[in-house]
Design a protein around this motif. Sequence first.
Motif, short mmCIF file in Angstrom:
data_model
loop_
_atom_site.label_atom_id
_atom_site.label_comp_id
_atom_site.label_asym_id
_atom_site.label_seq_id
_atom_site.Cartn_x
_atom_site.Cartn_y
_atom_site.Cartn_z
N VAL A 1 0.83 -1.20 0.00
CA VAL A 1 0.00 0.00 0.00
C VAL A 1 0.87 1.26 0.00
O VAL A 1 1.78 1.40 0.83
CB VAL A 1 -0.95 0.01 1.22
CG1 VAL A 1 -1.69 1.34 1.32
CG2 VAL A 1 -1.95 -1.14 1.10
N ARG A 2 0.57 2.17 -0.93
CA ARG A 2 1.23 3.46 -0.99
C ARG A 2 0.27 4.54 -0.50
O ARG A 2 -0.93 4.49 -0.80
CB ARG A 2 1.66 3.79 -2.42
CG ARG A 2 2.59 2.78 -3.04
CD ARG A 2 2.89 3.06 -4.50
NE ARG A 2 1.72 2.90 -5.36
CZ ARG A 2 1.77 2.65 -6.67
NH1 ARG A 2 2.95 2.52 -7.25
NH2 ARG A 2 0.68 2.52 -7.39
N ALA A 3 0.79 5.50 0.25
CA ALA A 3 -0.02 6.63 0.71
C ALA A 3 0.52 7.89 0.05
O ALA A 3 1.74 8.13 0.02
CB ALA A 3 0.06 6.75 2.22
N HIS A 4 -0.38 8.69 -0.50
CA HIS A 4 0.00 9.90 -1.22
C HIS A 4 -0.36 11.13 -0.38
O HIS A 4 -1.18 11.06 0.54
CB HIS A 4 -0.70 9.93 -2.58
CG HIS A 4 -0.37 8.71 -3.39
ND1 HIS A 4 0.64 8.69 -4.32
CD2 HIS A 4 -0.90 7.46 -3.38
CE1 HIS A 4 0.72 7.48 -4.86
NE2 HIS A 4 -0.21 6.71 -4.30
N GLU A 5 0.26 12.24 -0.72
CA GLU A 5 0.15 13.44 0.11
C GLU A 5 -1.30 13.82 0.40
O GLU A 5 -2.13 13.98 -0.51
CB GLU A 5 0.85 14.61 -0.58
CG GLU A 5 0.95 15.84 0.30
CD GLU A 5 1.78 16.93 -0.33
OE1 GLU A 5 1.88 18.01 0.27
OE2 GLU A 5 2.34 16.71 -1.42
N CYS A 6 -1.61 13.94 1.68
CA CYS A 6 -2.96 14.28 2.13
C CYS A 6 -2.90 14.65 3.60
O CYS A 6 -2.25 13.95 4.38
CB CYS A 6 -3.91 13.09 1.93
SG CYS A 6 -5.58 13.35 2.56
N GLU A 7 -3.57 15.73 3.97
CA GLU A 7 -3.51 16.16 5.37
C GLU A 7 -4.25 15.21 6.30
O GLU A 7 -4.10 15.27 7.53
CB GLU A 7 -4.04 17.57 5.53
CG GLU A 7 -5.53 17.74 5.35
CD GLU A 7 -5.99 19.15 5.69
OE1 GLU A 7 -7.11 19.27 6.22
OE2 GLU A 7 -5.26 20.13 5.44
N GLY A 8 -5.04 14.29 5.75
CA GLY A 8 -5.77 13.33 6.57
C GLY A 8 -4.98 12.11 6.98
O GLY A 8 -5.43 11.30 7.79
N LEU A 9 -3.76 11.95 6.41
CA LEU A 9 -2.93 10.80 6.76
C LEU A 9 -2.48 10.86 8.22
O LEU A 9 -2.30 11.94 8.79
CB LEU A 9 -1.69 10.74 5.86
CG LEU A 9 -1.92 10.36 4.39
CD1 LEU A 9 -0.61 10.49 3.62
CD2 LEU A 9 -2.48 8.96 4.28
#
Length: 215
Positions: free
Chosen positions: A148-156
């Motif tokens: 799983v990759r996570a991309h830029e987001c203030e909710g991370l």
Amino acid sequence: MRSLEAELATAHELDVSELADAVETVGFECTRCGACCTADDDEPHTATVFPDEIRELQATDDYDWRDVARPMPYGLTEGADGPEGETFEWALQTDDCGDCTFYEETDGVGACTVHEDRPLICRTYPFSVALGGTSQPMGEAVEREGMVRAHECEGLGRDIAREDAVEMARALKERAIRELEEAIAVRDSYDPVDAEGGVVVHDSEGAKRPDGTSL
């Protein structure tokens, strides 16, 4: 480099529970900031949408094809009468500001007007699966947990309920499969078309005009 067929076989074998574990480890809660639905640095919003998803969105409010989607701009050039050339995806339509046409904001809080019918790319943001042939929305990953990759987001980094992580994981697996099936179908059916100064979109159903009609 692995073939698209090999990647598709891997996508079918993805374990939803393991994907959910990864999503839960990273953590996520939507803050409704609208960053994933709006133009970025004067670049219009681009989110991939599948042909059947376009038709589903059309049905929500008797939209025309062009109300929902536009040719993905990548690969197109600006001709004397506007964009021209061949492209291989559809993007959600944008408004005059470059924001997703289905995004609305009230007092700084964003909302999707077709939330229940939103495409898989929207259902899974800010996550994607690290398989060749699948897309990385809005740039490179900022975090990676297994597949799983996570991309830029203030909710991370925010707590996510297990049931929500599982729902995200199921959507991630479905999206990975769909993206690879689409890529294989486009590859197998592709036949160069003379755009005659216009735009041709090649999708899994064949070559189309910008209004969604077949060539």
